[in-house]
Design an enzyme around this catalytic site. Structure first.
Site, PDB file in Angstrom:
ATOM      1  N   LYS A 612      -3.264   0.424  -0.402  1.00  0.00           N
ATOM      2  CA  LYS A 612      -4.681   0.181  -0.654  1.00  0.00           C
ATOM      3  C   LYS A 612      -4.792  -1.222  -1.189  1.00  0.00           C
ATOM      4  O   LYS A 612      -4.030  -1.589  -2.083  1.00  0.00           O
ATOM      5  CB  LYS A 612      -5.206   1.176  -1.690  1.00  0.00           C
ATOM      6  CG  LYS A 612      -5.756   2.424  -1.053  1.00  0.00           C
ATOM      7  CD  LYS A 612      -6.523   3.276  -2.032  1.00  0.00           C
ATOM      8  CE  LYS A 612      -7.132   4.445  -1.280  1.00  0.00           C
ATOM      9  NZ  LYS A 612      -7.214   5.657  -2.053  1.00  0.00           N
ATOM     10  N   GLY A 613      -5.646  -1.996  -0.616  1.00  0.00           N
ATOM     11  CA  GLY A 613      -5.744  -3.370  -1.090  1.00  0.00           C
ATOM     12  C   GLY A 613      -7.187  -3.758  -1.244  1.00  0.00           C
ATOM     13  O   GLY A 613      -8.094  -2.938  -1.050  1.00  0.00           O
ATOM     14  N   VAL A 618      -4.830   1.127   4.024  1.00  0.00           N
ATOM     15  CA  VAL A 618      -3.886   0.997   5.123  1.00  0.00           C
ATOM     16  C   VAL A 618      -3.273   2.359   5.437  1.00  0.00           C
ATOM     17  O   VAL A 618      -2.808   3.059   4.538  1.00  0.00           O
ATOM     18  CB  VAL A 618      -2.754  -0.002   4.775  1.00  0.00           C
ATOM     19  CG1 VAL A 618      -1.911  -0.281   6.004  1.00  0.00           C
ATOM     20  CG2 VAL A 618      -3.333  -1.278   4.206  1.00  0.00           C
ATOM     21  N   ASP A 728      -4.079 -15.480  -0.999  1.00  0.00           N
ATOM     22  CA  ASP A 728      -3.719 -14.297  -1.792  1.00  0.00           C
ATOM     23  C   ASP A 728      -2.218 -14.022  -1.674  1.00  0.00           C
ATOM     24  O   ASP A 728      -1.807 -12.920  -1.356  1.00  0.00           O
ATOM     25  CB  ASP A 728      -4.558 -13.095  -1.341  1.00  0.00           C
ATOM     26  CG  ASP A 728      -4.580 -11.988  -2.408  1.00  0.00           C
ATOM     27  OD1 ASP A 728      -4.131 -12.232  -3.548  1.00  0.00           O
ATOM     28  OD2 ASP A 728      -5.034 -10.869  -2.083  1.00  0.00           O
TER      29      ASP A 728
END
Ligand SMILES: *[C@@H]1O[C@H](CO)[C@@H](O)[C@H](O)[C@H]1NC(C)=O
Ligand SMILES: *[C@@H]1O[C@H](CO)[C@@H](O)[C@H](O)[C@H]1NC(C)=O
Ligand SMILES: *[C@@H]1O[C@H](CO)[C@@H](O)[C@H](O)[C@H]1NC(C)=O
Ligand SMILES: *[C@@H]1O[C@H](CO)[C@@H](O)[C@H](O)[C@H]1NC(C)=O
Ligand SMILES: *[C@@H]1O[C@H](CO)[C@@H](O)[C@H](O)[C@H]1NC(C)=O
Ligand SMILES: *[C@@H]1O[C@H](CO)[C@@H](O)[C@H](O)[C@H]1NC(C)=O
Ligand SMILES: *[C@@H]1O[C@H](CO)[C@@H](O)[C@H](O)[C@H]1NC(C)=O
Length: 915
Positions: A612-613, A618, A728
């Protein structure tokens, strides 16, 4: 802007390796659980086993693991002397080029497989002594493993072969190959699961084949195995060859200190409690490893593994170097008391160029000046490398073909993998190998005149890549199953006993010219004059000429066919999903476009979340061809609304680098916004750095991963026009493939970046702890923003600490390091799990480099080009020395020690009897 985006193809697409699925199973193996022992040719009553008298392990008969072959007993004169039950019987394979055993295993799990061969003149032909070559081959899965050479070998002897391998599927096959020099046979098979962390160099591409495995010091038995060794490895006692002056045996009963994270070889304690050293008047020992006259090791890539434990006292003064021929392998080895230290050359294998013959290699342990004591050694393993890069046939196709085999009860020599290796393709099959990265697929099946009876197997229709199926001249009965054909273009069912009706879906495909169907010689044809009942070769042709359908009409049919197809799909109730196909997409994107329904299917209804981002969730998915993918479903609130999405995808699809994740496809319509990437089986760098003690990266692995990430960023910054700023960079965004190669992800969402390396952006980017302070202050986004974040990543790699430490007080990682170095030494910052196993000089350079990257002022930070070149300089280059001048003990040739290979006798007396 986006349409002019390009990246130079320095690294091209050549790196695109097949990403096989490796699910590292988290099974724990202790003791004998999971052992499989098979006595080949033994005919105990069905399902029965017996317990081996020496080990107590249960042995099975081999009936359920293979088909065919003949079981035999060794000749009576050798039976009485047989060291164990397994040597008495064997299974030989006089028929077929390849015969396989299929053993149960677990995908991604490591195993030791041992096969034993006791000829015992079972066929009365005195084959091993008749002067002609007696040789056959072995395959592990679809790859060549080794030859078994029994030429001129005393028929009473037993030969064994061992391979350490990672199972490519839930079945592991072992095949015997007839090379035209004698009938292959096998006496026993032993499969032993290894721990997941063991033998870390094993991968789906690399297996190792056993050459020798010794224990030193005084051993009570010739071969030490289970139950002393939990994994049932065979350790030959060195002392039975050498127990004379100046060799000296040491032993202790003190416990050996093991540190889980580095003890990846699990050598039994009793073996480590014994060692061989020399009289102190001598300075080096040479360990000469012979493999027997029947094996030629020239040209093999060798891998020695040395196991050392200092058992001589509390304050040893012992330092030595380890050499292989002229090459220095390990310098200044000095051991801590009672702590196991296992060493092997990493990142390369030794080529055996300096042999003292075709069957010998040697290693030298030499004390360094100033060391009081000469070297010592406890155990040694020597392997040769087996490349296992041939791919197995797509498992889907394999399963369907197995069903076909079962359905028609086929006794054909359909054995092992259907398509691989190519020269052993199943009779009647044609396979497609054109996509070298992907598993071969079956495209054609010819089973004409094969005495098939019964109904047409539905499995054929389910094979997604099958284009041509010929089942003519059989005795097939019943009707043609009504199943929508996938890719079939030619279907020849002529001369069978098939009856109607013919399913509509097939008729329509035929009429649309998509299928060449032949049915003549079936009862179905006696009922009417159908096109496909004509016996002309190409019925599509017949349709065109005989009926004289003008081209226009054919086109019309095709159009109808397409419309019909669209309607069919429309029925699925996902109209919205298809809206997109009517939209004009102004972009040319080569990658696959998925529909929502497809994504739902490949992720099994979005079941398994793998991450999880900030951008979304995902999921794990499996494509139709078996490839594993990660499906990133973007959050509506992120850039879902953004018009940047498609240009973004286009950017991504153009970026190809071995250290950047590959985009496999995308989905964009009212129902979904998602990106589909190659799946990375080892997770991300953060997980592995902070994942606990059961698996730790060593110093070199860390440096290589840092270099991988640096190269990925260098490519984004320097090879793409305009440059791409990741924005990032952090350890969770550095993924690891199965070989622990670092792969950068999430860069696509960082947007192509404009204006000669400067850009004003108001969108905050980055993650706490990784944020470039200057960007934070000015919102001036440059490639140096990534350099800063990369510096933090590098510090995490060195220290194993998170970017922000909270205990005892909250402190940013660079400051923590400055404090530590100021109040102590640089060694205090190093990850404790490395257990001081690192190169001190490279540590200093890497810390310096990382601290430069996190300089406050962008101008003081290096570029990624500089970072890459400095990291490369830190990577170990094993120094080479000239052959040391010979002094001390003359090199010892080890006659006799090779007999361990051939006398498989586990008992003392039979070995001494000199067989
Ligand atoms: C083999 O050993 C196991 C466990 O020691 C025992 O339960 C089993 O009965 C033995 N089998 C035979 C055939 O002796
Ligand atoms: C096998 O052949 C060897 C060499 O020809 C011979 O010495 C030996 O007696 C033979 N053994 C048997 C059992 O025929
Ligand atoms: C892989 O397959 C090719 C083609 O069938 C074969 O020539 C080659 O020997 C195989 N490689 C190995 C390692 O078995
Ligand atoms: C090794 O090979 C040599 C000849 O190349 C041979 O004389 C010798 O006996 C072999 N050693 C063993 C242990 O088989
Ligand atoms: C097999 O062994 C014989 C006898 O030692 C040897 O002469 C021959 O070269 C070996 N063949 C192979 C292929 O290794
Ligand atoms: C080992 O002994 C030598 C000679 O006495 C001495 O110079 C050296 O410092 C000792 N090394 C260690 C690690 O104690
Ligand atoms: C089909 O089966 C019949 C009887 O069952 C037999 O007479 C005939 O020869 C078979 N045909 C083929 C082609 O095998």
């Amino acid at each position: 802007m986006a349409s002019s985006f390009s990246c130079s193809e320095r690294t091209k697409l050549t790196w695109m390796l097949a990403l096989l699925l490796i699910l590292v199973m988290m099974l724990r193996v202790d003791g004998q659980s999971g052992f499989l022992s098979v006595d080949c040719g033994w005919t105990g009553s069905a399902g029965s086993t017996y317990n081996d008298s020496a080990t107590g392990l249960p042995y099975d008969s081999d009936g359920k693991f293979m088909e065919g072959g003949l079981s035999s007993k060794i000749s009576a004169e050798f039976i009485a002397d047989a060291g164990n039950e397994q040597q008495k019987t064997l299974r030989s394979f006089p028929d077929g080029k390849r015969n396989c055993y299929t053993l149960p295993s677990a995908i991604g799990k490591k195993f030791l497989l041992r096969a034993m061969f006791s000829y015992g003149n079972y066929d009365g032909l005195n084959r091993s002594m008749d002067g002609s070559p007696f040789i056959f081959g072995l395959h592990i899965g679809v790859n060549f493993w080794e030859t078994v050479n029994l030429t001129n070998l005393d028929p009473s002897l037993t030969l064994w072969k061992e391979v350490l391998t990672m199972a490519p599927a839930n079945l592991l096959s072992f095949c015997l190959i007839n090379l035209g020099s004698g009938t292959p046979f096998v006496s026993s098979l032993e499969l032993r699961p290894l721990g997941d962390a063991m033998y870390p160099f094993l991968s789906t591409y690399v297996s190792v084949s056993y050459l020798r495995r010794f224990r030193f010091g005084d051993a009570a038995e010739y071969i030490t195995r289970y139950p002393v060794d939990n994994y049932d490895r065979f350790w030959a006692g060195w002392s039975f060859s050498f127990n004379t002056y100046p060799w000296i045996s040491l032993n202790t009963s003190k416990p050996v200190n093991r540190l889980n994270s580095i003890d990846v070889f699990q050598v039994p304690e009793v073996i480590l409690q014994k060692a061989t050293t020399l009289d102190t008047n001598y300075s080096f020992m040479e360990v000469s490893v012979e493999v027997g006259s029947n094996l030629d090791i020239r040209g093999m890539e060798l891998l020695p593994i040395f196991h050392f434990t200092e058992i001589a006292g509390d304050i040893p003064n012992r330092t030595f170097n380890v050499y292989s021929a002229d090459e220095l392998l390990f310098q200044d080895v000095s051991l801590s008391p009672m702590r196991v230290e296992s060493m092997y050359p990493t990142n390369r294998f030794l080529t055996n160029r300096f042999l003292s013959g075709s069957n010998t290699t040697s290693f030298m342990l030499r004390k360094v000046p100033g060391s009081k004591l000469p070297p010592l050694i406890n155990a040694l393993e020597v392997y040769s490398i087996v490349r296992t890069d041939n791919l197995t046939t797509s498992s889907e196709d394999v399963n369907y073909m197995k069903e076909v085999k079962k359905h028609y009860n086929l006794g054909r020599n359909w054995n092992g993998d259907p398509c691989s290796p190519r020269e052993y393709t199943w009779e009647g099959l044609t396979c497609d190998y054109s996509n070298g990265n992907q598993n071969p697929r079956i495209v054609r099946v010819n089973m004409s005149t094969s005495k098939l009876r019964g109904v047409l197997a539905i499995s054929f229709f389910m094979m997604a890549s099958l284009e041509n199926l010929d089942l003519s001249h059989n005795n097939l009965t019943g009707t043609i199953p009504n199943y929508e054909l996938k890719s079939l273009k030619v279907l020849n069912l002529s001369y069978n006993q098939l009856d109607g009706p013919i399913p509509n879906s097939i008729v329509q495909r035929f009429q649309a010219g998509l299928l060449d169907l032949r049915l003549e010689g079936n009862p179905i044809c006696s009922k009417g004059k159908y096109m496909y009942c004509s016996n002309t070769k190409n019925s599509k042709h017949v349709m065109l000429t005989a009926v004289i359908v003008p081209v226009v009409l054919v086109s019309l049919l095709v159009v109808l066919g397409v419309l019909w197809k669209v309607c069919q799909k429309g029925n699925s109730g996902d109209h919205e999903d298809y809206d997109i196909y009517e939209e004009e997409t102004p972009l040319h994107i080569d990658i696959r476009r998925f529909t929502y329904v497809e994504l739902k299917f490949i992720t099994k209804d979005f079941q398994s979340i793998i991450g999880k981002g900030g951008f979304g969730t995902v999921y794990h998915g499996i494509l139709e061809n078996g490839d594993e993918v990660a499906v990133k479903v973007l959050m509506e609130t992120s850039i879902a609304e953004s018009t940047d999405f498609l240009p973004e995808v286009q950017t991504l699809s153009k970026v190809h680098h071995k250290n950047l994740v590959t985009l496999a496809g995308y989905c964009q319509n009212k129902k979904c916004l998602a990106l589909v990437y190659d799946f990375m089986p080892r997770g991300n760098l953060q997980q592995i750095l902070r994942g606990g003690d059961d698996y730790t990266l060593n110093w070199e692995q860390r440096l290589y991963i840092a270099l991988d990430a640096a190269q990925g960023l260098e490519y984004l910054h320097e090879s793409c026009t305009p440059s791409v700023v990741h924005r990032d960079v952090k350890t969770p965004n550095i993924l690891l493939d199965k070989n622990l190669v670092g792969i950068i992800s999430d860069f696509g969402l960082s947007r192509a970046f404009n204006d000669a390396h400067t850009h004003i952006s108001t969108v905050a980017a980055g993650t706490l702890g990784y944020l470039d302070p200057e960007y934070h202050a000015t919102f001036q986004l440059t490639v140096k923003t990534d350099v800063y974040s990369f510096g933090i990543v590098l510090l995490e790699i060195i220290t194993g600490q998170p970017p922000v430490l909270v205990n005892p007080q909250t402190i940013h990682l660079p400051n923590w390091i400055r404090q530590k170095i100021a109040t102590g030494s640089i060694h205090d910052v190093v990850d404790k799990r490395l257990l001081d196993q690192y190169d001190a000089s490279s540590l200093q350079s890497v810390v310096d480099l990382a601290m430069m990257c996190v300089e406050n002022a962008t101008i003081d930070r290096p570029t990624m080009i500089e970072v890459v070149s400095r990291l490369k300089a830190c990577l170990p280059e094993v120094p080479r020395l000239l052959q040391p001048t010979i002094s001390g003990v003359p090199p010892i040739s080890s006659e006799g020690d090779f007999q361990f290979d051939y006398t498989g006798r586990m008992s003392n007396t039979s070995l001494l009897s000199g067989r």
